[in-house]
Design an enzyme around this catalytic site. Structure first.
Site, short mmCIF file in Angstrom:
data_model
loop_
_atom_site.label_atom_id
_atom_site.label_comp_id
_atom_site.label_asym_id
_atom_site.label_seq_id
_atom_site.Cartn_x
_atom_site.Cartn_y
_atom_site.Cartn_z
N GLY A 197 86.80 -12.14 -43.15
CA GLY A 197 86.90 -11.77 -44.57
C GLY A 197 85.64 -11.07 -45.02
O GLY A 197 84.85 -10.62 -44.20
N ASN A 198 85.45 -10.96 -46.32
CA ASN A 198 84.22 -10.36 -46.83
C ASN A 198 83.84 -11.01 -48.15
O ASN A 198 84.56 -11.88 -48.66
CB ASN A 198 84.38 -8.84 -46.96
CG ASN A 198 85.50 -8.48 -47.91
OD1 ASN A 198 85.43 -8.76 -49.10
ND2 ASN A 198 86.56 -7.88 -47.38
N HIS A 199 82.71 -10.57 -48.71
CA HIS A 199 82.13 -11.25 -49.87
C HIS A 199 82.68 -10.76 -51.22
O HIS A 199 82.12 -11.10 -52.26
CB HIS A 199 80.62 -11.08 -49.89
CG HIS A 199 79.93 -11.82 -48.79
ND1 HIS A 199 80.02 -13.18 -48.66
CD2 HIS A 199 79.15 -11.39 -47.77
CE1 HIS A 199 79.31 -13.56 -47.62
NE2 HIS A 199 78.79 -12.49 -47.05
N ALA B 48 88.66 -5.09 -51.65
CA ALA B 48 87.88 -4.82 -50.44
C ALA B 48 88.74 -5.28 -49.27
O ALA B 48 88.65 -6.42 -48.81
CB ALA B 48 86.56 -5.58 -50.49
#
Ligand code: C5P
Length: 401
Positions: free
Chosen positions: A211-213, A279
């Protein structure tokens, strides 16, 4: 913008001034507002449910349960309202409100409300002037509530001084004024806006993901702002802590890029504007292990496959939709952003550079540049709510061309 059609929640607490609320309800109903009344148990000593419901044309609730066994949802009541007015607000109810002492339907509803809250205190002059009341009113104001001050005159006790609840006409004028000055121009009325937000999570096994932030904040701010301007909003979000309670916003939670793509295309034909602020993970594990991947002494190599580019697919299938993309770049920012505008067949792209302090997807602020094929505009560092306004102003200006 008038009070007509607005949803007004009135909470009556147990003071003698409760009798004046009949006039206030009648006034709101005459002006075309919808009025829902809730009362504290003590308020029933001063006014009857029958007289109030006859004027408000709706059942009056005092308890979490009705006699017929139905549950009166404080959350639903709270989210229904465009404004909440606590009038008369006794010292007791005021104190419970500011300290979160949630022991009746009125306080539970108040604590669930997201709308502006107006408080019309009513009490005897010494109670009104007591330091605890002063402090509690100050606290209520610090929460952003509007206190409609009590007036001076003869009080029920026979004493003369400040403590009488403001006249229904004064309360009504305050609410009128609020709606007149707080209504944003309905510039997106009739438009359907689809927004993607947040990260996507790509599963590796039942417990792990890539995943990402991304916080999702930018997309949620855009959704709220579009809704304020009268749009119907379809918000498709990956896993985030953001919440939204807005009747014009339909929130669809998804996890992976593939799910986001499928959800977008459930609605794509019906939308006027598409804004891709998500995102999206560019790659996903080729295989999702059925069981948790066990640790051993060897290194682990993951094979990743390309995820669908949701926005690019939207661009390929574009018929009438106005498409806005985001670009988060670390180098050659402007060229890369303009390249994406072409490659994804967009109408507009919002660039935020990781080089700018305070910009990017984890912060509450953002600093953007907007490009169309012919225009470029640079903005200052602002809160994401303000950035959402700039973006939608720009979109609206393009739609008018
Ligand atoms: O190509 P890049 O990922 O930099 O493009 C960013 C823009 O494309 C953003 O608007 C993002 O929401 C969108 N995007 C997408 N699907 C992907 C990757 C990016 O919709 N798989």
């Amino acid at each position: 913008m008038s009070i007509s059609g607005k949803k007004i929640l009135i909470a009556i607490s147990g003071g003698i001034a409760a009798y004046k609320i009949h006039f206030l309800i009648r006034d709101f109903v005459k002006k075309g507002a919808e009025v829902q009344v809730i009362m504290t148990p003590d308020a029933e000593q001063f006014v009857t449910k029958l007289s109030i419901s006859t004027l408000s044309k709706k059942p009056v609730y005092t308890d979490f349960y009705s006699d017929n066994g139905t549950w009166n949802s404080h959350v639903e009541l709270a989210l229904w309202a465009d404004v909440m007015i606590v009038a008369p607000c006794t010292a007791n109810t005021l104190s419970k409100m500011v300290h979160g002492m949630c022991d009746n339907l009125v306080i539970a509803t108040y604590m669930s409300a997201k709308c502006p809250v107006f408080i019309a205190p009513a009490m005897d002059l010494d109670m009104y002037m007591h330091p605890s009341t002063r402090k509690n009113l100050e606290m209520a104001e610090s929460f952003g509530h509007v206190v409609i001050p009590a007036e001076s005159g003869e009080l029920a006790s026979g004493l003369i001084g400040q403590g009488r609840m403001a006249e229904p006409e004064t309360i009504s004028n305050t609410i009128d004024h609020f709606f007149n000055s707080h209504q944003e121009a309905q510039t997106l009325q009739g438009k359907v806006v689809l927004i993607t937000a947040g990260p996507t999570y790509e599963a590796l096994d039942p417990v792990r993901f890539i995943g990402n932030h991304s916080s999702g904040k930018m997309g949620f701010s855009l959704a709220e702002e579009a809704s304020k301007r009268g749009a119907k909003v379809i918000l498709i979000s990956g896993p985030t802590a953001q919440t939204i309670n807005d009747k014009n916003v339909e929130l669809h939670k998804i996890t992976s890029a593939k799910e986001m793509l499928a959800k977008v295309f459930e609605f794509y034909d019906t939308i006027d504007i598409g804004i891709a602020s998500a995102a999206v993970a560019d790659y996903a594990p080729k295989e999702v292990a059925k069981e948790k991947i066990k640790k051993n002494d060897e290194n682990l190599t993951l094979e990743l496959v390309k995820n669908p580019d949701i926005l690019k697919t939207m661009g390929e299938k574009k018929t009438h939709q106005f498409l806005v993309g985001f670009a988060l770049e670390t180098q050659n920012e402007e060229d890369n952003a303009k390249g994406k505008l072409e490659k994804k067949n967009l109408d507009m792209i919002v660039l935020n550079s990781l080089r700018d302090e305070g910009a990017g997807f984890k912060n509450d602020t953002n600093k953007i540049k907007i490009f169309t094929r012919t225009e470029k505009k640079e903005f200052d560092l602002k809160s994401k709510d303000e950035v959402a306004k700039d973006i939608l102003n720009f979109v609206e200006a393009q739609l008018l061309k």
